[in-house]
Design a protein around this motif. Structure first.
Motif, PDB file in Angstrom:
ATOM      1  N   THR A 186       0.817  -1.224   0.000  1.00 20.20           N
ATOM      2  CA  THR A 186       0.000   0.000   0.000  1.00 20.20           C
ATOM      3  C   THR A 186       0.846   1.268   0.000  1.00 20.20           C
ATOM      4  O   THR A 186       0.292   2.369  -0.027  1.00 20.20           O
ATOM      5  CB  THR A 186      -0.927   0.039   1.233  1.00 20.20           C
ATOM      6  OG1 THR A 186      -0.133   0.142   2.427  1.00 20.20           O
ATOM      7  CG2 THR A 186      -1.792  -1.210   1.307  1.00 20.20           C
ATOM      8  N   ASP A 187       2.166   1.123   0.031  1.00 16.26           N
ATOM      9  CA  ASP A 187       3.031   2.311   0.166  1.00 16.26           C
ATOM     10  C   ASP A 187       2.806   3.318  -0.960  1.00 16.26           C
ATOM     11  O   ASP A 187       2.707   4.526  -0.717  1.00 16.26           O
ATOM     12  CB  ASP A 187       4.506   1.898   0.210  1.00 16.26           C
ATOM     13  CG  ASP A 187       4.913   1.336   1.562  1.00 16.26           C
ATOM     14  OD1 ASP A 187       4.133   1.483   2.517  1.00 16.26           O
ATOM     15  OD2 ASP A 187       5.998   0.721   1.645  1.00 16.26           O
ATOM     16  N   SER A 188       2.740   2.846  -2.194  1.00 17.15           N
ATOM     17  CA  SER A 188       2.596   3.775  -3.310  1.00 17.15           C
ATOM     18  C   SER A 188       1.227   4.450  -3.287  1.00 17.15           C
ATOM     19  O   SER A 188       1.109   5.644  -3.604  1.00 17.15           O
ATOM     20  CB  SER A 188       2.812   3.055  -4.643  1.00 17.15           C
ATOM     21  OG  SER A 188       1.849   2.025  -4.820  1.00 17.15           O
ATOM     22  N   PHE A 189       0.195   3.716  -2.874  1.00 20.08           N
ATOM     23  CA  PHE A 189      -1.142   4.299  -2.784  1.00 20.08           C
ATOM     24  C   PHE A 189      -1.159   5.431  -1.763  1.00 20.08           C
ATOM     25  O   PHE A 189      -1.659   6.533  -2.027  1.00 20.08           O
ATOM     26  CB  PHE A 189      -2.163   3.230  -2.391  1.00 20.08           C
ATOM     27  CG  PHE A 189      -3.547   3.766  -2.147  1.00 20.08           C
ATOM     28  CD1 PHE A 189      -4.451   3.899  -3.193  1.00 20.08           C
ATOM     29  CD2 PHE A 189      -3.952   4.135  -0.865  1.00 20.08           C
ATOM     30  CE1 PHE A 189      -5.734   4.400  -2.972  1.00 20.08           C
ATOM     31  CE2 PHE A 189      -5.232   4.636  -0.641  1.00 20.08           C
ATOM     32  CZ  PHE A 189      -6.121   4.769  -1.693  1.00 20.08           C
ATOM     33  N   HIS A 222      -2.024   9.368  -2.198  1.00 20.90           N
ATOM     34  CA  HIS A 222      -3.291   9.876  -1.684  1.00 20.90           C
ATOM     35  C   HIS A 222      -3.194  10.495  -0.294  1.00 20.90           C
ATOM     36  O   HIS A 222      -4.045  11.330   0.064  1.00 20.90           O
ATOM     37  CB  HIS A 222      -4.331   8.752  -1.676  1.00 20.90           C
ATOM     38  CG  HIS A 222      -4.676   8.252  -3.044  1.00 20.90           C
ATOM     39  ND1 HIS A 222      -5.581   8.894  -3.855  1.00 20.90           N
ATOM     40  CD2 HIS A 222      -4.225   7.183  -3.751  1.00 20.90           C
ATOM     41  CE1 HIS A 222      -5.679   8.250  -5.006  1.00 20.90           C
ATOM     42  NE2 HIS A 222      -4.871   7.204  -4.968  1.00 20.90           N
ATOM     43  N   VAL A 223      -2.226  10.095   0.506  1.00 22.79           N
ATOM     44  CA  VAL A 223      -2.042  10.670   1.842  1.00 22.79           C
ATOM     45  C   VAL A 223      -0.559  11.006   2.008  1.00 22.79           C
ATOM     46  O   VAL A 223       0.142  10.424   2.841  1.00 22.79           O
ATOM     47  CB  VAL A 223      -2.505   9.698   2.963  1.00 22.79           C
ATOM     48  CG1 VAL A 223      -2.747  10.468   4.260  1.00 22.79           C
ATOM     49  CG2 VAL A 223      -3.765   8.954   2.570  1.00 22.79           C
ATOM     50  N   LEU A 229      -7.323  -2.197   4.924  1.00 21.69           N
ATOM     51  CA  LEU A 229      -6.058  -2.333   4.211  1.00 21.69           C
ATOM     52  C   LEU A 229      -6.174  -3.294   3.025  1.00 21.69           C
ATOM     53  O   LEU A 229      -5.488  -3.132   2.010  1.00 21.69           O
ATOM     54  CB  LEU A 229      -4.985  -2.842   5.186  1.00 21.69           C
ATOM     55  CG  LEU A 229      -3.537  -2.873   4.744  1.00 21.69           C
ATOM     56  CD1 LEU A 229      -2.988  -1.458   4.591  1.00 21.69           C
ATOM     57  CD2 LEU A 229      -2.697  -3.651   5.764  1.00 21.69           C
ATOM     58  N   ARG A 230      -7.051  -4.264   3.131  1.00 20.88           N
ATOM     59  CA  ARG A 230      -7.078  -5.402   2.213  1.00 20.88           C
ATOM     60  C   ARG A 230      -7.263  -5.001   0.747  1.00 20.88           C
ATOM     61  O   ARG A 230      -6.501  -5.438  -0.128  1.00 20.88           O
ATOM     62  CB  ARG A 230      -8.183  -6.365   2.647  1.00 20.88           C
ATOM     63  CG  ARG A 230      -8.165  -7.725   1.926  1.00 20.88           C
ATOM     64  CD  ARG A 230      -9.152  -7.753   0.794  1.00 20.88           C
ATOM     65  NE  ARG A 230      -9.189  -9.066   0.160  1.00 20.88           N
ATOM     66  CZ  ARG A 230      -9.396  -9.246  -1.143  1.00 20.88           C
ATOM     67  NH1 ARG A 230      -9.546  -8.199  -1.951  1.00 20.88           N
ATOM     68  NH2 ARG A 230      -9.424 -10.458  -1.643  1.00 20.88           N
ATOM     69  N   ASN A 231      -8.273  -4.193   0.449  1.00 17.11           N
ATOM     70  CA  ASN A 231      -8.566  -3.894  -0.955  1.00 17.11           C
ATOM     71  C   ASN A 231      -7.451  -3.108  -1.628  1.00 17.11           C
ATOM     72  O   ASN A 231      -7.184  -3.284  -2.819  1.00 17.11           O
ATOM     73  CB  ASN A 231      -9.884  -3.134  -1.069  1.00 17.11           C
ATOM     74  CG  ASN A 231     -11.080  -4.014  -0.796  1.00 17.11           C
ATOM     75  OD1 ASN A 231     -10.986  -5.239  -0.855  1.00 17.11           O
ATOM     76  ND2 ASN A 231     -12.203  -3.406  -0.484  1.00 17.11           N
ATOM     77  N   PRO A 272      -4.025  -6.014  -4.849  1.00 19.63           N
ATOM     78  CA  PRO A 272      -3.427  -6.068  -6.192  1.00 19.63           C
ATOM     79  C   PRO A 272      -1.907  -6.209  -6.192  1.00 19.63           C
ATOM     80  O   PRO A 272      -1.340  -6.700  -7.182  1.00 19.63           O
ATOM     81  CB  PRO A 272      -3.836  -4.714  -6.807  1.00 19.63           C
ATOM     82  CG  PRO A 272      -5.068  -4.322  -6.067  1.00 19.63           C
ATOM     83  CD  PRO A 272      -4.839  -4.797  -4.674  1.00 19.63           C
ATOM     84  N   GLY A 273      -1.251  -5.829  -5.111  1.00 24.97           N
ATOM     85  CA  GLY A 273       0.202  -5.932  -5.057  1.00 24.97           C
ATOM     86  C   GLY A 273       0.715  -7.136  -4.306  1.00 24.97           C
ATOM     87  O   GLY A 273       1.926  -7.267  -4.082  1.00 24.97           O
ATOM     88  N   LEU A 274      -0.192  -8.041  -3.914  1.00 28.90           N
ATOM     89  CA  LEU A 274       0.198  -9.203  -3.135  1.00 28.90           C
ATOM     90  C   LEU A 274       0.232 -10.468  -3.994  1.00 28.90           C
ATOM     91  O   LEU A 274      -0.490 -10.589  -4.989  1.00 28.90           O
ATOM     92  CB  LEU A 274      -0.794  -9.428  -1.989  1.00 28.90           C
ATOM     93  CG  LEU A 274      -0.811  -8.396  -0.866  1.00 28.90           C
ATOM     94  CD1 LEU A 274      -1.951  -8.704   0.102  1.00 28.90           C
ATOM     95  CD2 LEU A 274       0.530  -8.356  -0.121  1.00 28.90           C
TER      96      LEU A 274
END
Length: 262
Positions: free
Chosen positions: A159-162, A166-167, A214-216, A220-222
């Motif tokens: 989720t780092d890139s997301f 976004h935050v 966190l899941r959604n 996609p990156g897992l």
């Protein structure tokens, strides 16, 4: 989730309200991005003579806060204001001695604008306390679940890139930004949070809700096997459900910046 966060971290929130370097107990406080009131009620308890103006963009959050204030008999000490803190102009928020912003500044689209507005709001000598989690809490031991060691850390990396997009201000060092806005940073402290699951039954529900959010973003990156293992943790009916685990803990850190308007 905001109420679970408040329940699980209540002891730490209460401790943090006593950490800013105040010369005297504040009588007027503004709680920016108050959510459902975790900070508001901790401040009311810490400073029994104070009145709090609770500001949030969500009318739903403010309704829950107002209902709780009425239930606890402190409605005469709380004023709610619905406002978008990214707007060019802020509503009238009075003349506070203390402005409190817990886990809200990183949501601002333009933090420099928000800091400038707080600087305008505070009188000389007024204090601004910024409280931020340094990252998303961790709940599982490093080797759990046993069949997929390191699963939780891989979810966070996915989720780092997301979050960077976004935050972008999550985990920021607010000290230089406070100084640039004209504040004098008088104190910075980092407080470790490590709450064992056997001390608080709400941790399982807190972990479930947090990892569901966190899941959604992470999926996609897992690796597909990681997604299967994560879904088993998040299935309340599964024997592998996170709600059935006895080895959970809440591990994170909070940083508090106390900045004064000269």
């Amino acid at each position: 989730m905001l109420d679970l966060d408040a329940e699980v971290l209540a002891e730490h929130i209460a401790g943090i309200t006593g950490s800013p370097p105040l010369a005297a107990a504040p009588r007027q406080i503004v709680d920016l991005g108050c959510g459902t009131g975790a900070g508001t009620f901790a401040l009311l308890e810490r400073f029994p003579e104070a009145h709090v103006t609770a500001v949030d963009t969500s009318t739903g959050h403010l309704k829950l806060l107002t209902d709780r204030a009425c239930a606890e008999g402190v409605q005469d000490r709380v004023r709610t204001v619905q406002a978008d803190l990214d707007a060019a102009d802020w509503p009238e928020l009075g003349a506070p001695d203390l402005v409190w912003a817990s886990a809200s500044m990183h949501h601002m689209a333009d933090p420099a604008h928000a800091l400038a507005k707080v600087h305008e709001l505070l009188p000389p000598g007024g204090l601004f306390a910024v409280v931020e989690l340094d990252g998303f809490p961790r709940f599982l031991p490093a080797d759990a679940p046993a069949e997929r060691p390191g699963l939780e850390e891989r979810c966070h990396r996915a989720t780092d890139s997301f979050h960077a997009e976004h935050v972008p201000h999550r985990g920021a060092d607010w000290g230089p930004m406070l100084s640039a806005a004209g504040f004098t940073v008088e104190d910075t402290r980092t407080i470790a949070v490590n709450i064992e699951g056997d001390r608080n039954e709400a941790i399982g529900r807190y972990a479930l809700g947090s990892l569901q959010r966190l899941r959604n973003t992470a999926a996609p990156g897992l690796d597909p096997a990681d997604v299967v293992a994560l879904d088993a943790l998040l299935d309340a009916t599964s024997p592998h459900s996170i709600l059935r685990r006895t080895d959970l803990a809440v591990r994170t850190t909070r940083t508090v910046w106390a900045a004064r308007r000269p």
